[in-house]
Scaffold this motif. Structure first.
Motif, PDB file in Angstrom:
ATOM      1  N   TRP A  74       0.822  -1.210   0.000  1.00 44.55           N
ATOM      2  CA  TRP A  74       0.000   0.000   0.000  1.00 44.55           C
ATOM      3  C   TRP A  74       0.854   1.258   0.000  1.00 44.55           C
ATOM      4  O   TRP A  74       0.500   2.250  -0.649  1.00 44.55           O
ATOM      5  CB  TRP A  74      -0.974  -0.015   1.168  1.00 44.55           C
ATOM      6  N   ASN A 115       3.903   1.485  -1.308  1.00 45.11           N
ATOM      7  CA  ASN A 115       4.471   1.579  -2.656  1.00 45.11           C
ATOM      8  C   ASN A 115       3.430   2.049  -3.661  1.00 45.11           C
ATOM      9  O   ASN A 115       3.723   2.861  -4.540  1.00 45.11           O
ATOM     10  CB  ASN A 115       5.028   0.220  -3.091  1.00 45.11           C
ATOM     11  N   LEU A 116       2.211   1.547  -3.530  1.00 45.84           N
ATOM     12  CA  LEU A 116       1.136   1.950  -4.434  1.00 45.84           C
ATOM     13  C   LEU A 116       0.805   3.433  -4.255  1.00 45.84           C
ATOM     14  O   LEU A 116       0.612   4.156  -5.243  1.00 45.84           O
ATOM     15  CB  LEU A 116      -0.108   1.095  -4.188  1.00 45.84           C
ATOM     16  N   LEU A 117       0.776   3.899  -3.021  1.00 41.85           N
ATOM     17  CA  LEU A 117       0.484   5.301  -2.743  1.00 41.85           C
ATOM     18  C   LEU A 117       1.566   6.215  -3.329  1.00 41.85           C
ATOM     19  O   LEU A 117       1.260   7.227  -3.966  1.00 41.85           O
ATOM     20  CB  LEU A 117       0.359   5.539  -1.237  1.00 41.85           C
ATOM     21  N   THR A 163       3.599   5.548  -5.787  1.00 41.40           N
ATOM     22  CA  THR A 163       3.516   5.489  -7.247  1.00 41.40           C
ATOM     23  C   THR A 163       2.402   6.402  -7.744  1.00 41.40           C
ATOM     24  O   THR A 163       2.584   7.139  -8.721  1.00 41.40           O
ATOM     25  CB  THR A 163       3.256   4.042  -7.710  1.00 41.40           C
ATOM     26  N   ALA A 164       1.261   6.384  -7.072  1.00 38.80           N
ATOM     27  CA  ALA A 164       0.136   7.242  -7.460  1.00 38.80           C
ATOM     28  C   ALA A 164       0.490   8.719  -7.295  1.00 38.80           C
ATOM     29  O   ALA A 164       0.178   9.541  -8.169  1.00 38.80           O
ATOM     30  CB  ALA A 164      -1.097   6.896  -6.643  1.00 38.80           C
ATOM     31  N   VAL A 165       1.146   9.072  -6.190  1.00 37.56           N
ATOM     32  CA  VAL A 165       1.530  10.471  -5.957  1.00 37.56           C
ATOM     33  C   VAL A 165       2.492  10.958  -7.042  1.00 37.56           C
ATOM     34  O   VAL A 165       2.305  12.036  -7.622  1.00 37.56           O
ATOM     35  CB  VAL A 165       2.155  10.642  -4.551  1.00 37.56           C
ATOM     36  N   CYS A 166       3.507  10.172  -7.330  1.00 35.38           N
ATOM     37  CA  CYS A 166       4.487  10.575  -8.347  1.00 35.38           C
ATOM     38  C   CYS A 166       3.851  10.632  -9.732  1.00 35.38           C
ATOM     39  O   CYS A 166       4.170  11.518 -10.534  1.00 35.38           O
ATOM     40  CB  CYS A 166       5.677   9.621  -8.335  1.00 35.38           C
ATOM     41  N   PHE A 167       2.932   9.711 -10.023  1.00 35.33           N
ATOM     42  CA  PHE A 167       2.255   9.732 -11.320  1.00 35.33           C
ATOM     43  C   PHE A 167       1.367  10.974 -11.438  1.00 35.33           C
ATOM     44  O   PHE A 167       1.313  11.601 -12.505  1.00 35.33           O
ATOM     45  CB  PHE A 167       1.438   8.455 -11.512  1.00 35.33           C
ATOM     46  N   LEU A 168       0.684  11.339 -10.361  1.00 38.01           N
ATOM     47  CA  LEU A 168      -0.141  12.545 -10.391  1.00 38.01           C
ATOM     48  C   LEU A 168       0.708  13.806 -10.556  1.00 38.01           C
ATOM     49  O   LEU A 168       0.304  14.744 -11.252  1.00 38.01           O
ATOM     50  CB  LEU A 168      -0.999  12.640  -9.139  1.00 38.01           C
ATOM     51  N   THR A 215       8.739  14.927  -9.223  1.00 36.87           N
ATOM     52  CA  THR A 215       8.399  13.590  -9.697  1.00 36.87           C
ATOM     53  C   THR A 215       9.601  12.664  -9.649  1.00 36.87           C
ATOM     54  O   THR A 215       9.477  11.485  -9.318  1.00 36.87           O
ATOM     55  CB  THR A 215       7.847  13.668 -11.132  1.00 36.87           C
TER      56      THR A 215
END
Length: 90
Positions: free
Chosen positions: A17, A19-21, A23-28, A59
């Motif tokens: 979770w 790592n997923l968070l 990844t989502a933050v950096c992608f946004l 990023t």
């Protein structure tokens, strides 16, 4: 990563979770950078360009520098005395 003198299996193991968070933050942040570049024109260069530059740096800076490396060593844990006595000849 080495903890208590022994290498761990995988540094990201058990951190799905988090790592997923991240990844989502950096992608946004990256998508925000691309959106800011959409507003770039010859009349308005500095504001969209500055926003895009800051978001692009964040990023790549967050995963590289702030989250740390997966092959790092916990220096305090590696220098802890081992429990038990192992003397030569005994």
């Amino acid at each position: 990563m080495i903890v208590n003198g022994k290498p761990t299996n995988h540094s990201g193991q058990g951190r799905f979770w988090g790592n997923l968070l991240m990844t989502a933050v950096c992608f946004l942040l990256f998508l925000g950078c691309l959106y800011a570049m959409g507003w770039w024109s010859l009349e308005s260069v500095w504001i969209p360009g500055g926003i895009a530059m800051v978001l692009a740096v964040l990023t790549y800076l967050i995963p590289q520098q702030l989250l740390g490396r997966s092959d790092s060593v916990d220096h305090e844990a590696i220098h802890v005395e081992a429990t038990g006595s192992h003397r030569a000849g005994h």
